[in-house]
Design a protein around this motif. Structure first.
Motif, PDB file in Angstrom:
ATOM      1  N   GLY A   1       0.797  -1.222   0.000  1.00  0.00           N
ATOM      2  CA  GLY A   1       0.000   0.000   0.000  1.00  0.00           C
ATOM      3  C   GLY A   1       0.823   1.262   0.000  1.00  0.00           C
ATOM      4  O   GLY A   1       0.270   2.358  -0.185  1.00  0.00           O
ATOM      5  N   GLY A   2       2.118   1.133   0.188  1.00  0.00           N
ATOM      6  CA  GLY A   2       2.994   2.296   0.239  1.00  0.00           C
ATOM      7  C   GLY A   2       3.403   2.792  -1.136  1.00  0.00           C
ATOM      8  O   GLY A   2       2.951   2.278  -2.163  1.00  0.00           O
ATOM      9  N   SER A   3       4.279   3.799  -1.131  1.00  0.00           N
ATOM     10  CA  SER A   3       4.716   4.433  -2.374  1.00  0.00           C
ATOM     11  C   SER A   3       6.231   4.581  -2.399  1.00  0.00           C
ATOM     12  O   SER A   3       6.877   4.682  -1.348  1.00  0.00           O
ATOM     13  N   LEU A   4       6.761   4.581  -3.602  1.00  0.00           N
ATOM     14  CA  LEU A   4       8.169   4.891  -3.854  1.00  0.00           C
ATOM     15  C   LEU A   4       8.252   5.655  -5.161  1.00  0.00           C
ATOM     16  O   LEU A   4       7.412   5.473  -6.048  1.00  0.00           O
ATOM     17  N   ARG A   5       9.294   6.470  -5.274  1.00  0.00           N
ATOM     18  CA  ARG A   5       9.576   7.116  -6.548  1.00  0.00           C
ATOM     19  C   ARG A   5      10.987   6.755  -6.987  1.00  0.00           C
ATOM     20  O   ARG A   5      11.955   7.054  -6.290  1.00  0.00           O
ATOM     21  N   LEU A   6      11.071   6.118  -8.128  1.00  0.00           N
ATOM     22  CA  LEU A   6      12.361   5.774  -8.709  1.00  0.00           C
ATOM     23  C   LEU A   6      12.812   6.889  -9.650  1.00  0.00           C
ATOM     24  O   LEU A   6      11.985   7.499 -10.338  1.00  0.00           O
ATOM     25  N   SER A   7      14.115   7.106  -9.680  1.00  0.00           N
ATOM     26  CA  SER A   7      14.707   8.079 -10.593  1.00  0.00           C
ATOM     27  C   SER A   7      15.750   7.395 -11.467  1.00  0.00           C
ATOM     28  O   SER A   7      16.442   6.482 -11.001  1.00  0.00           O
ATOM     29  N   CYS A   8      15.851   7.858 -12.685  1.00  0.00           N
ATOM     30  CA  CYS A   8      16.865   7.364 -13.620  1.00  0.00           C
ATOM     31  C   CYS A   8      17.569   8.579 -14.204  1.00  0.00           C
ATOM     32  O   CYS A   8      16.980   9.308 -15.007  1.00  0.00           O
ATOM     33  N   ALA A   9      18.811   8.780 -13.777  1.00  0.00           N
ATOM     34  CA  ALA A   9      19.590   9.911 -14.254  1.00  0.00           C
ATOM     35  C   ALA A   9      20.467   9.489 -15.418  1.00  0.00           C
ATOM     36  O   ALA A   9      21.216   8.501 -15.317  1.00  0.00           O
ATOM     37  N   ALA A  10      20.382  10.231 -16.507  1.00  0.00           N
ATOM     38  CA  ALA A  10      21.163   9.927 -17.703  1.00  0.00           C
ATOM     39  C   ALA A  10      22.413  10.801 -17.767  1.00  0.00           C
ATOM     40  O   ALA A  10      22.429  11.915 -17.243  1.00  0.00           O
ATOM     41  N   SER A  11      23.441  10.282 -18.438  1.00  0.00           N
ATOM     42  CA  SER A  11      24.721  10.982 -18.504  1.00  0.00           C
ATOM     43  C   SER A  11      24.739  12.086 -19.555  1.00  0.00           C
ATOM     44  O   SER A  11      25.691  12.866 -19.615  1.00  0.00           O
ATOM     45  N   ARG A  12      23.700  12.143 -20.370  1.00  0.00           N
ATOM     46  CA  ARG A  12      23.616  13.197 -21.378  1.00  0.00           C
ATOM     47  C   ARG A  12      22.153  13.564 -21.582  1.00  0.00           C
ATOM     48  O   ARG A  12      21.260  12.965 -20.977  1.00  0.00           O
ATOM     49  N   SER A  13      21.917  14.515 -22.440  1.00  0.00           N
ATOM     50  CA  SER A  13      20.558  14.973 -22.699  1.00  0.00           C
ATOM     51  C   SER A  13      19.667  13.834 -23.168  1.00  0.00           C
ATOM     52  O   SER A  13      20.064  13.019 -24.007  1.00  0.00           O
ATOM     53  N   ILE A  14      18.464  13.773 -22.607  1.00  0.00           N
ATOM     54  CA  ILE A  14      17.507  12.745 -23.009  1.00  0.00           C
ATOM     55  C   ILE A  14      16.468  13.295 -23.974  1.00  0.00           C
ATOM     56  O   ILE A  14      15.561  12.594 -24.390  1.00  0.00           O
ATOM     57  N   PHE A  15      16.629  14.559 -24.330  1.00  0.00           N
ATOM     58  CA  PHE A  15      15.620  15.232 -25.151  1.00  0.00           C
ATOM     59  C   PHE A  15      15.330  14.465 -26.434  1.00  0.00           C
ATOM     60  O   PHE A  15      14.188  14.337 -26.846  1.00  0.00           O
ATOM     61  N   SER A  16      16.375  13.951 -27.052  1.00  0.00           N
ATOM     62  CA  SER A  16      16.200  13.308 -28.353  1.00  0.00           C
ATOM     63  C   SER A  16      16.179  11.782 -28.278  1.00  0.00           C
ATOM     64  O   SER A  16      16.100  11.119 -29.307  1.00  0.00           O
ATOM     65  N   ILE A  17      16.265  11.232 -27.078  1.00  0.00           N
ATOM     66  CA  ILE A  17      16.247   9.773 -26.954  1.00  0.00           C
ATOM     67  C   ILE A  17      14.836   9.275 -27.286  1.00  0.00           C
ATOM     68  O   ILE A  17      13.855   9.743 -26.709  1.00  0.00           O
ATOM     69  N   ASN A  18      14.763   8.339 -28.223  1.00  0.00           N
ATOM     70  CA  ASN A  18      13.472   7.913 -28.743  1.00  0.00           C
ATOM     71  C   ASN A  18      12.521   7.414 -27.678  1.00  0.00           C
ATOM     72  O   ASN A  18      11.336   7.746 -27.662  1.00  0.00           O
ATOM     73  N   ARG A  19      13.044   6.574 -26.805  1.00  0.00           N
ATOM     74  CA  ARG A  19      12.182   5.960 -25.818  1.00  0.00           C
ATOM     75  C   ARG A  19      12.962   5.662 -24.550  1.00  0.00           C
ATOM     76  O   ARG A  19      14.069   5.134 -24.599  1.00  0.00           O
ATOM     77  N   MET A  20      12.368   5.998 -23.424  1.00  0.00           N
ATOM     78  CA  MET A  20      12.953   5.649 -22.129  1.00  0.00           C
ATOM     79  C   MET A  20      11.898   4.936 -21.309  1.00  0.00           C
ATOM     80  O   MET A  20      10.710   5.261 -21.390  1.00  0.00           O
ATOM     81  N   GLY A  21      12.360   3.958 -20.561  1.00  0.00           N
ATOM     82  CA  GLY A  21      11.374   3.182 -19.825  1.00  0.00           C
ATOM     83  C   GLY A  21      11.944   2.496 -18.614  1.00  0.00           C
ATOM     84  O   GLY A  21      13.121   2.629 -18.279  1.00  0.00           O
ATOM     85  N   TRP A  22      11.042   1.780 -17.967  1.00  0.00           N
ATOM     86  CA  TRP A  22      11.371   0.988 -16.791  1.00  0.00           C
ATOM     87  C   TRP A  22      10.959  -0.465 -17.026  1.00  0.00           C
ATOM     88  O   TRP A  22       9.864  -0.723 -17.528  1.00  0.00           O
ATOM     89  N   TYR A  23      11.855  -1.351 -16.661  1.00  0.00           N
ATOM     90  CA  TYR A  23      11.591  -2.780 -16.678  1.00  0.00           C
ATOM     91  C   TYR A  23      11.828  -3.308 -15.264  1.00  0.00           C
ATOM     92  O   TYR A  23      12.450  -2.638 -14.443  1.00  0.00           O
ATOM     93  N   ARG A  24      11.346  -4.500 -15.005  1.00  0.00           N
ATOM     94  CA  ARG A  24      11.620  -5.114 -13.714  1.00  0.00           C
ATOM     95  C   ARG A  24      11.823  -6.620 -13.883  1.00  0.00           C
ATOM     96  O   ARG A  24      11.322  -7.222 -14.840  1.00  0.00           O
ATOM     97  N   GLN A  25      12.569  -7.183 -12.938  1.00  0.00           N
ATOM     98  CA  GLN A  25      12.830  -8.613 -12.967  1.00  0.00           C
ATOM     99  C   GLN A  25      12.741  -9.157 -11.550  1.00  0.00           C
ATOM    100  O   GLN A  25      13.536  -8.760 -10.682  1.00  0.00           O
ATOM    101  N   ALA A  26      11.781 -10.025 -11.346  1.00  0.00           N
ATOM    102  CA  ALA A  26      11.615 -10.681 -10.052  1.00  0.00           C
ATOM    103  C   ALA A  26      12.424 -11.977 -10.055  1.00  0.00           C
ATOM    104  O   ALA A  26      12.718 -12.531 -11.121  1.00  0.00           O
ATOM    105  N   PRO A  27      12.780 -12.486  -8.887  1.00  0.00           N
ATOM    106  CA  PRO A  27      13.565 -13.725  -8.816  1.00  0.00           C
ATOM    107  C   PRO A  27      12.881 -14.867  -9.555  1.00  0.00           C
ATOM    108  O   PRO A  27      11.688 -15.118  -9.363  1.00  0.00           O
ATOM    109  N   GLY A  28      13.636 -15.524 -10.430  1.00  0.00           N
ATOM    110  CA  GLY A  28      13.104 -16.665 -11.159  1.00  0.00           C
ATOM    111  C   GLY A  28      12.197 -16.312 -12.321  1.00  0.00           C
ATOM    112  O   GLY A  28      11.624 -17.209 -12.954  1.00  0.00           O
TER     113      GLY A  28
END
Length: 114
Positions: free
Chosen positions: A15-42
């Motif tokens: 029921g709680g909340s978290l905010r994840l951040s992803c900092a890029a080493s350069r401008s993301i303005f022109s990057i076609n797509r950025m996203g989040w993936y996840r992998q659980a054990p197994g």
């Protein structure tokens, strides 16, 4: 080339909340797509959400209505606001950028448990 660094993971109760951040080493303005993936054990890595340079957004059915992806081009950062977290959201969360090539961050652990 772009390096991605995730932060914001941790242990949270159901029921709680978290905010994840992803900092890029350069401008993301022109990057076609950025996203989040996840992998659980197994389990295979799965898409959570992505946002395109044009602002189009897509979510996995399992997180619709609970997670929100956003990007701040001025800060070269992509966020994932996660609300109403469930134990099944427990996984390592990875940031991803697609700009001709595919780039990944190192991942951040999210654990949802009482």
């Amino acid at each position: 080339q772009v390096q991605l660094v995730e932060s914001g993971g941790g242990l949270v109760q159901p029921g709680g909340s978290l905010r994840l951040s992803c900092a890029a080493s350069r401008s993301i303005f022109s990057i076609n797509r950025m996203g989040w993936y996840r992998q659980a054990p197994g389990k295979q890595r799965e898409l959570v959400a992505f946002i395109t340079s044009g602002g189009s957004i897509n979510y996995a059915d399992s997180v619709k209505g609970r997670f929100t992806i956003s990007r701040d081009n001025a800060k070269n950062t992509v966020y994932l606001q996660m609300n109403s977290l469930k134990p099944e959201d427990t996984a390592v969360y990875y940031c991803n950028a697609i700009d001709g090539n595919i780039f990944w961050g190192q991942g951040t652990q999210v654990t949802v448990s009482s």
